[in-house]
Design an enzyme around this catalytic site. Structure first.
Site, PDB file in Angstrom:
ATOM      1  N   ARG A  83       0.837  -1.148   0.042  1.00  0.00           N
ATOM      2  CA  ARG A  83      -0.068  -0.132   0.026  1.00  0.00           C
ATOM      3  C   ARG A  83       0.936   1.369  -0.014  1.00  0.00           C
ATOM      4  O   ARG A  83       0.401   2.184  -0.726  1.00  0.00           O
ATOM      5  CB  ARG A  83      -0.877  -0.040   1.183  1.00  0.00           C
ATOM      6  N   HIS A 116      -2.811   0.886   8.241  1.00  0.00           N
ATOM      7  CA  HIS A 116      -3.567  -0.156   7.378  1.00  0.00           C
ATOM      8  C   HIS A 116      -2.648  -0.654   6.453  1.00  0.00           C
ATOM      9  O   HIS A 116      -2.437  -0.282   5.548  1.00  0.00           O
ATOM     10  CB  HIS A 116      -4.895   0.616   6.512  1.00  0.00           C
ATOM     11  N   ARG A 146     -11.974  -8.270   9.537  1.00  0.00           N
ATOM     12  CA  ARG A 146     -11.251  -9.619   9.354  1.00  0.00           C
ATOM     13  C   ARG A 146     -10.880 -10.554  10.518  1.00  0.00           C
ATOM     14  O   ARG A 146     -10.913 -11.648  10.430  1.00  0.00           O
ATOM     15  CB  ARG A 146      -9.995  -9.544   8.268  1.00  0.00           C
ATOM     16  N   ASP A 165      -9.270  -4.579   8.211  1.00  0.00           N
ATOM     17  CA  ASP A 165      -8.497  -5.271   9.072  1.00  0.00           C
ATOM     18  C   ASP A 165      -9.277  -5.554  10.660  1.00  0.00           C
ATOM     19  O   ASP A 165      -8.961  -7.023  10.819  1.00  0.00           O
ATOM     20  CB  ASP A 165      -7.128  -4.618   9.556  1.00  0.00           C
ATOM     21  N   ASP A 197      -4.093   5.859   5.446  1.00  0.00           N
ATOM     22  CA  ASP A 197      -3.456   7.123   6.366  1.00  0.00           C
ATOM     23  C   ASP A 197      -2.906   8.179   5.984  1.00  0.00           C
ATOM     24  O   ASP A 197      -2.906   9.211   6.649  1.00  0.00           O
ATOM     25  CB  ASP A 197      -2.712   6.325   7.557  1.00  0.00           C
TER      26      ASP A 197
END
Length: 316
Positions: free
Chosen positions: A91, A178, A154, A151, A126
């Site tokens: 990411r 994240h 999950r 998350d 973020d």
């Protein structure tokens, strides 16, 4: 039918995540009006037409394609636009290209006279939420990132599967970036009415190994999904719908979102995934959990990772 619009969403980006979010809004009857905005105007118009054809089976809602001028009277602008995460890409690899995209998006939204709440989902979420806050000049409580809400979902799902308990009765948090430096807050996890620590003590060696495996599956879930289908979108769309519902219903619900820290968890001037109270004003308050020493170290490491990348991204 004329609909009195009091909860208006302007969605920027009608790719997999954006269109899935729009579908979730329609099915759950969360918003009264949805305007879909995309560089590909034909795609946005096609999605709006398709969704409108489902109104006979859902709650009344006004759905249309539009442009940035439609953000002026929106209560919520949700940004899902940006470059996607490719197989093998983290990411954080997306930072530079998406920061440039976001500067144009946020400037265009603010030029419309928008004065509502921003909700950001694009990765790295973020850093892009921080960029949105900086570019917009909005109060911190009105700029929210989806953070670690997916998350956390999950984690709740996998812990529930392990103990054979309904996911909704698992209370747990993933905090931090994240991304690869996120971590589970096992010290504040409950399974039904039982503290997780109590269950670990009953079979410490086996349960702890299982929990370690569960967390790895949570952390790496996006990579596995991207390998199999190219992108993740249903889960995060549901998470965005959940945040939207908490805002519009003034719920004061605690959700793990990306929020600005100003001393909480001993961090300053950064957005990162933390539990926060969400209501009609946006982020009412960051919830500061008493973390154990291991969790404090994990949070500090995650925060430092984000700071290093963010500094480079916003200077470029």
């Amino acid at each position: 039918m004329t609909i009195k619009c009091t909860n208006k969403v302007a969605l920027i980006g009608t790719g997999f995540v954006g269109s899935s979010y729009a579908f979730a809004l329609l099915n759950q009857g969360i918003a009264h009006e949805l305007v879909m905005i995309d560089l590909n105007k034909e795609k946005a118009d096609g999605d709006a037409r398709d969704l409108n054809h489902g109104l006979a089976f859902a709650s009344p809602m006004k759905i249309s394609a539009g442009d940035y001028r439609d953000c002026r009277d929106a209560d919520l602008v949700v940004i899902t636009a940006g470059a996607n995460q490719a197989p093998g890409e983290t990411r954080l690899d997306l930072v530079e290209k998406n920061v440039k995209i976001f500067k144009n998006i946020v400037d265009s939204v603010m030029e419309s006279g928008f004065n509502g709440i921003f909700l950001v989902a694009t990765n790295p979420v973020d850093i892009l939420t921080y960029a949105t806050w900086k570019f917009s000049g909005m109060p911190k409580e009105r700029v929210i990132g989806s953070g670690t809400i997916l998350d956390t979902a999950r984690l709740r799902y996998l812990v529930g599967q392990h103990f054979d308990i309904d996911t909704r009765n698992i209370h747990a948090y993933i905090m931090g970036e994240h991304g690869d430096t996120e971590f589970p807050v096992w010290s504040h996890t409950t399974v039904g009415a039982s503290q997780l620590n109590e269950l670990i003590d009953m079979d410490k060696e086996n349960v702890q190994k299982d929990l370690d495996d569960i967390f790895v599956n949570v952390r790496d879930a996006a990579y596995h999904i991207i390998e199999r289908k190219g992108a993740t979108y249903y889960g995060i769309a549901m998470g965005l719908a959940r945040i939207t519902k908490a805002i519009f219903n003034n719920e004061n619900s605690i959700l793990t979102v990306s929020a600005l820290l100003e001393g909480e968890y001993q961090e300053q001037d950064m957005y990162i995934g933390v539990p926060a109270i969400i209501n009609r004003d946006g982020i009412r308050k960051v919830v500061e959990l008493p973390l154990n020493e291991k969790e404090k170290a994990q949070f500090s490491h995650s925060a430092q990772t984000l700071k290093n990348v963010m500094k480079k991204a916003l200077e470029s």
